[in-house]
Design a protein around this motif. Structure first.
Motif, PDB file in Angstrom:
ATOM      1  N   HIS A  75       0.694  -1.215   0.119  1.00 16.84           N
ATOM      2  CA  HIS A  75       0.062   0.025  -0.090  1.00 16.84           C
ATOM      3  C   HIS A  75       1.027   1.187  -0.016  1.00 16.84           C
ATOM      4  O   HIS A  75       0.194   2.469  -0.187  1.00 16.84           O
ATOM      5  N   ASP A 132      -2.984  -1.781   8.862  1.00 14.22           N
ATOM      6  CA  ASP A 132      -3.311  -0.244   9.047  1.00 14.22           C
ATOM      7  C   ASP A 132      -2.853   0.205  10.311  1.00 14.22           C
ATOM      8  O   ASP A 132      -2.211   1.482  10.275  1.00 14.22           O
ATOM      9  N   GLU A 153      -0.182   3.513  10.603  1.00 16.82           N
ATOM     10  CA  GLU A 153      -0.643   4.582  11.335  1.00 16.82           C
ATOM     11  C   GLU A 153       0.467   4.748  12.192  1.00 16.82           C
ATOM     12  O   GLU A 153       0.718   5.978  12.815  1.00 16.82           O
ATOM     13  N   GLU A 201       0.346  10.267   4.495  1.00 17.47           N
ATOM     14  CA  GLU A 201      -0.466  10.456   3.305  1.00 17.47           C
ATOM     15  C   GLU A 201      -0.044  11.337   2.335  1.00 17.47           C
ATOM     16  O   GLU A 201       0.258  12.571   2.970  1.00 17.47           O
ATOM     17  N   GLU A 257       2.108  17.129  -0.112  1.00 16.10           N
ATOM     18  CA  GLU A 257       0.823  17.033   0.738  1.00 16.10           C
ATOM     19  C   GLU A 257      -0.354  17.352  -0.230  1.00 16.10           C
ATOM     20  O   GLU A 257      -0.492  18.286  -0.941  1.00 16.10           O
ATOM     21  N   LYS A 258      -1.522  16.493  -0.106  1.00 18.41           N
ATOM     22  CA  LYS A 258      -2.613  16.713  -0.962  1.00 18.41           C
ATOM     23  C   LYS A 258      -3.369  18.077  -1.307  1.00 18.41           C
ATOM     24  O   LYS A 258      -3.179  18.577  -2.394  1.00 18.41           O
ATOM     25  N   GLU A 295      -3.485   9.474  -5.001  1.00 18.12           N
ATOM     26  CA  GLU A 295      -3.651   9.622  -3.580  1.00 18.12           C
ATOM     27  C   GLU A 295      -3.139   8.198  -2.965  1.00 18.12           C
ATOM     28  O   GLU A 295      -3.384   7.213  -3.469  1.00 18.12           O
ATOM     29  N   GLY A 296      -2.245   8.266  -1.806  1.00 16.56           N
ATOM     30  CA  GLY A 296      -1.854   7.142  -1.183  1.00 16.56           C
ATOM     31  C   GLY A 296      -0.941   7.506  -0.122  1.00 16.56           C
ATOM     32  O   GLY A 296      -0.996   8.481   0.651  1.00 16.56           O
ATOM     33  N   TYR A 297      -0.190   6.287   0.302  1.00 12.36           N
ATOM     34  CA  TYR A 297       0.854   6.419   1.462  1.00 12.36           C
ATOM     35  C   TYR A 297       2.241   6.565   0.716  1.00 12.36           C
ATOM     36  O   TYR A 297       2.588   5.686  -0.181  1.00 12.36           O
ATOM     37  N   TYR A 298       3.237   7.549   1.181  1.00 13.18           N
ATOM     38  CA  TYR A 298       4.290   7.526   0.913  1.00 13.18           C
ATOM     39  C   TYR A 298       5.214   7.836   1.929  1.00 13.18           C
ATOM     40  O   TYR A 298       4.915   7.828   2.879  1.00 13.18           O
TER      41      TYR A 298
END
Length: 418
Positions: free
Chosen positions: A87, A120, A124, A131, A146-147, A180-183
């Motif tokens: 992920h 998860d 976290e 994110e 950052e989004k 979008e996702g985890y980096y």
């Protein structure tokens, strides 16, 4: 042997030792069989309860200093790690996940956490995983950020070339995609780096512009013989019209590359300005003109030596006539009389005034040279001065006035110039 399996074996052996010690205690203390039976029945009930409720051995997972889950065995954490890595949009995601420690515990079976829930929790509780959103331009990775910052800079760039008041349709010329996702935190760009990337994107804006422009009014004149030459008055004020125009413009980064008019309509017609101008040399009646000519004045300049440059009235309150002539042209007395003024007289410049009696006087202004003096008696046709440009004057000319009872009147009929 796996550390978790060793823990299970140790726990089982400890429980076996408990039962062994219990039987030895009962035997050595000669406990009655009835009491022993009750103990065995109680222990059996507890065992049945354990099996019925589903109490089992589990392992608390200590990750990054916190207990994040309870799992059946270490394989659950390994599976969770693989899920988490898949992920995370980074080839180095595996290195960001820390090694856990485990602590054996008794728990209920339905409270054991699945690999997905543990994944998860890993994400976290890993500070190096955040994110974010990645921008690709034409399939090529451009920047990760950052989004909200990334979207804000993209919107700012997209709308930076909008035309105020127009219907704007801005579009990026390149194909943009945001994932979008985890980096990994170290791969997320700073605001300055994000802005540098977005500011390099090309923007095409198709703008529909509606504007209003003035249509200048035209001018025309109308003549009237009821007013003196030089009279001018606006009878209808001019008003500009209004034209509404709609056009489309295509701009690349604010530069117009094409335009086309879509429509044009006059929403207010211009109003022509009408100016009334006088054409009359005099407004006196024929009888009055005849009476004025009968006084017997002559023209103060030789015929053919002058032109009339300004009439009496002429819209500026002019109280005489201007006869343009060369400097030094002789000026004659219009009639016999006595010189009452012969000097430089302010705006009149070098000036002569002759009293002809019966309330009639003539004044001659702007002379270059005076030929008479105060008190002199002159006859009709005598040279009294020479044409000049003295006083408030813009060129060589004679300013001639006729005064009746010291009131300046139109001299044109008196001098026979009507």
């Amino acid at each position: 042997m796996d550390i978790l399996k060793k823990g299970v074996l140790k726990e089982m052996l400890s429980q076996y030792n408990i039962f062994k010690k219990l039987f030895a205690f009962l035997k050595s203390n000669r406990i009655p069989m009835k009491i022993c039976s009750l103990c065995l029945i109680g222990m059996l009930a507890v065992g049945v309860t354990v099996v019925t409720v589903g109490i089992t051995l589990g392992f608390k997972v200590n990750y990054a200093g916190s207990f994040i889950a309870t799992v059946k065995n270490s394989g659950v954490f390994d599976a969770a790690k693989d899920i988490a890595v898949n992920h995370i949009s980074s080839s180095n995601a595996d290195s960001a996940i820390k090694r856990p420690s485990f602590k054996m515990t008794l728990t209920v079976s339905n409270r054991l956490d699945s690999a997905f829930k543990v994944a998860d929790a890993i994400i976290e509780n890993t500070d190096d995983i955040v994110e974010a959103a990645a921008l690709t331009v034409n399939g090529e990775a451009a920047v990760c950020g950052e989004k909200e910052q990334l979207n804000a800079y993209l919107n700012a760039r997209l709308n930076s070339f909008n035309i105020e008041g127009a219907e704007n349709d801005p579009q990026f010329t390149d194909k943009l995609e945001i994932e979008e996702g985890y980096y990994l935190a170290k791969e997320v760009a700073t605001p300055e780096e994000i802005k540098a990337v977005t500011d390099a994107l090309n923007v095409k804006n198709t703008a529909v512009i509606t504007s209003e422009e003035e249509i200048p009014f035209s001018k025309t004149t109308e003549k009237t013989s009821t007013e003196l030459i030089g009279y001018s008055a606006v009878t209808t004020a001019g008003q500009n019209g209004i034209r509404r125009k709609t056009e489309t413009k295509e701009l690349i980064n604010g530069e117009v590359v094409s335009s086309a008019e879509l429509s044009s309509e006059v929403i207010k017609q211009p109003v022509t300005q009408i100016t009334l101008i006088g054409t009359a040399k005099t407004t006196a009646s024929a009888k009055q003109r005849s009476s004025e000519r009968s006084v017997g004045f002559i023209c103060p300049l030789d015929r053919g030596s002058f032109t009339i440059s300004s009439y009496y009235g002429d819209g500026r309150g002019h109280k005489g006539m201007d006869l343009a002539a060369d400097k030094g042209t002789p000026i004659y007395a219009a009639a016999a009389g006595t010189v009452t003024l012969a000097k430089y007289d302010g705006a009149y410049g070098n000036c002569v005034v002759i009293d002809h009696g019966n309330g009639l006087k003539t004044r001659y202004g702007h002379a270059s040279v005076l030929k008479v003096s105060v008190g002199a008696r002159v006859e009709q046709g005598d040279v009294i001065a020479l044409v000049g440009n003295t006083g408030q004057s813009t060129g060589n000319h004679l300013h001639i006035e006729v005064l009746v009872n010291d009131n300046r009147v139109n001299p044109i009929s008196y001098l026979g110039l009507d």
